[in-house]
Design an enzyme around this catalytic site. Structure first.
Site, mmCIF file in Angstrom:
data_model
loop_
_atom_site.group_PDB
_atom_site.id
_atom_site.type_symbol
_atom_site.label_atom_id
_atom_site.label_comp_id
_atom_site.label_asym_id
_atom_site.label_seq_id
_atom_site.Cartn_x
_atom_site.Cartn_y
_atom_site.Cartn_z
ATOM 1 N N GLU A 156 0.844 -1.209 0.000
ATOM 2 C CA GLU A 156 0.000 0.000 0.000
ATOM 3 C C GLU A 156 0.872 1.250 0.000
ATOM 4 O O GLU A 156 0.772 2.109 0.889
ATOM 5 C CB GLU A 156 -0.990 -0.031 1.176
ATOM 6 C CG GLU A 156 -1.970 -1.181 1.045
ATOM 7 C CD GLU A 156 -3.183 -1.114 1.979
ATOM 8 O OE1 GLU A 156 -3.270 -0.185 2.796
ATOM 9 O OE2 GLU A 156 -4.032 -2.016 1.878
ATOM 10 N N GLU B 110 -4.766 -8.793 -0.086
ATOM 11 C CA GLU B 110 -5.531 -8.445 1.120
ATOM 12 C C GLU B 110 -6.987 -8.328 0.708
ATOM 13 O O GLU B 110 -7.321 -7.534 -0.181
ATOM 14 C CB GLU B 110 -5.060 -7.122 1.745
ATOM 15 C CG GLU B 110 -3.701 -7.228 2.418
ATOM 16 C CD GLU B 110 -3.319 -5.991 3.226
ATOM 17 O OE1 GLU B 110 -4.222 -5.283 3.734
ATOM 18 O OE2 GLU B 110 -2.116 -5.732 3.345
#
Ligand code: AHR
Length: 520
Positions: free
Chosen positions: A196, A324
């Site tokens: 991220e 995720e």
């Protein structure tokens, strides 16, 4: 649970299905059209240093009163072996970008402590580090998916970690590994170059990250036959421009920078409103519909990211890595808000089944996923409380779906009815199918209707069907879940409700349930 009890549950579930069936749905499995394999890595897990995901959930230390194997809980290991965990992503998540791997090697007593600033501000004593994680992988037969630190690390730090783990030669890092008791290098394929990076991994924009990714990747070397599969961070779920930027960089560099990029990461959580995520167990039908509608968005995300990838990589060399995903609800009352500890109900089971069915459908592009997370965090397989352990409805979906690992995906056409609540309409069913190495066809169907049974007529085009058996995950209410100290409310039971007549399989799924059939 005893076999007799399971048979009684199975019979009751089938009866409930017949009594309440609302509509008929039609499913055609193209048994003669399978060409793509459902990679077992679609069944990967995520284990972050977050709450009791590692400490207490997996790692208790060798001196613990909780039975353990070299410090790792034996009960959790035994349960995880049964779902054949192919890969584990570690050490984060956001934690990865504050993690300095050298703090987690050498004698445990002298490892430095740090504050886990992302997750509850608790002390991290680094007692679970590289060697302990690789021992977990070896005990489970799982491949590691290492997430390297770009946010607060350096190229040298990450390159040294690769050398430490994978080099057999004479160099400072393999010498260090040997001095810590591990002579042979490990095999490490999957390597996330940051996490991220638009957010907790460094607040970068796509162009900046693309350059950073190339720079880091260049210095992450393949030692002694180890071949790294380098995974780029993606942007926010709907940031298609980010995907375009990374793929463009790949096209510009891959000619001379072979192996620059093998996988591209997509993170997508089932959350409607980050400020009001809602309870994992105390919810109403409208919340069920919200969760399922949000889950179904996964298909659009896969399609749109894949379409961009296809324009650069028609041969599908680069995997879409959904590393995720899962339900994210409010933490259980009274627990640390930074620990993300939530219960898990039949809603989670159906959400897992819908996502897995989608990953099967798009398995020509989706090569690895990791549900968030393995133990005690978000949509977990396993919850622990001191020495107690329970298996969640999501665990049972993973157990029931092991038959699809490395099987050939069989395309399905599903004409599904719909159900509606609060202005949200969702399909009643989600399905996928595969043929395993022994020629057995497995068909998994989830009933997304929280309140009604659903009948379905299935045919296998291009195959003869003579026998069918099945299993079901069901329960008395859409929020049925397992609790510490109580008999299991949700488990896998035999499903005897499928019949075959003239090659047509007919069954009725109970409300809020998941069924897997084996067809011969
Ligand atoms: O899984 C919990 C967190 O969600 C991860 O640390 C982060 O990558 C994501 O935002």
């Amino acid at each position: 649970m005893k076999i007799k009890q399971l048979i009684v549950i199975g019979a009751l579930v089938a009866l409930q299905g017949r009594l309440l069936a609302q509509s008929e749905n039609v499913l055609v499995v193209h048994a003669d059209a399978g060409k793509d394999t459902i990679s077992r890595f679609i069944y990967g897990q995520f284990a972050e240093h977050l709450g009791h995901g590692i400490y207490g959930g997996l790692w208790v230390g060798e001196k613990s009163a909780i039975p353990n194997t070299r410090g790792i809980r034996t009960d959790v290991l035994d349960a995880l072996r049964k779902i054949k965990v192919p890969a584990i992503r570690w050490p984060g998540g956001c934690f990865a970008d504050e993690y300095h791997w050298r703090d987690g090697i050498g004698p445990r007593a002298s490892r430095p402590r740090m504050v886990n600033s992302n997750w509850g501000g608790v002390t991290e004593d680094n007692s679970f580090g590289t060697h302990e994680f690789m021992d977990l992988c070896e005990q489970l037969g799982s491949e590691p998916v290492i997430c390297g630190n770009i946010g607060s690390g350096s190229v040298k730090e990450m390159a040294d970690w690769v050398q430490y783990m994978t080099s057999a030669g004479e160099n400072p890092m393999s010498a260090l590994r040997r001095s810590n008791g591990r002579n042979a290098p490990w095999t490490v394929r999957f390597w996330c170059v940051g996490n991220e990076t638009f957010g907790c991994g460094g607040i970068m924009d796509a162009a900046h990250y693309a350059n950073e990714f190339a720079r880091y990747s260049f210095f992450l070397k393949d030692f002694d036959g180890n071949r790294l599969y380098k995974i780029s961070s993606g942007g926010l779920p709907e940031d298609y421009a980010w995907t375009e930027t990374i793929m463009k960089k790949w096209r510009e560099t891959d000619g001379w920078l072979q192996g620059f990029l093998s996988g591209y990461s997509l993170h997508y959580y089932t959350v409607d409103d980050w400020n009001h995520k809602g309870s994992a167990t105390a919810f109403e039908e409208r919340d069920w519909f919200t969760s399922l509608s949000r889950t179904l968005k996964m298909e659009e995300l896969i399609q749109r990211h894949s379409a961009i990838m296809d324009t650069y990589d028609a041969g599908k060399r680069i995997g879409l890595i959904v590393d995720e995903w899962g339900n994210w609800f409010d933490v259980e009352p009274g627990t640390n808000p930074g620990f993300l500890f939530q219960q898990n109900t039949l809603r989670d089971a159906v959400v897992a089944a819908v996502n897995l069915n989608l990953f099967h459908k798009y398995c020509s592009r989706v090569k690895l996923t990791s549900i968030a997370q393995m133990v005690n965090v978000l949509q977990a397989m396993i919850l622990t409380r001191d020495k107690e352990m329970l298996l969640t409805p999501t665990y049972y979906v993973y157990k029931m779906y092991t038959v699809h690992q490395d099987a050939v995906m069989l395309p399905v056409d599903l004409q599904s009815g719909t159900c509606t609540n609060g202005g949200k309409t969702i399909p009643a069913l989600s399905a996928s199918a595969s043929r395993d190495k022994n020629g057995k066809v497995h068909l998994s169907i989830a009933n997304l209707d929280p309140a009604h049974a659903q009948s379905v007529r299935c045919t296998l085009a291009g195959a003869k069907t003579t026998a069918v058996t099945g299993e079901v995950i069901a329960g008395p209410a859409m929020n049925a879940h397992n609790e510490f100290g109580k008999p299991e409310a949700v488990t896998i039971a035999p499903f005897n409700g499928a019949t075959i007549e003239n090659g047509v399989i007919t069954l009725t799924l109970p409300a809020h349930a998941v069924v897997t059939l084996e067809v011969r």
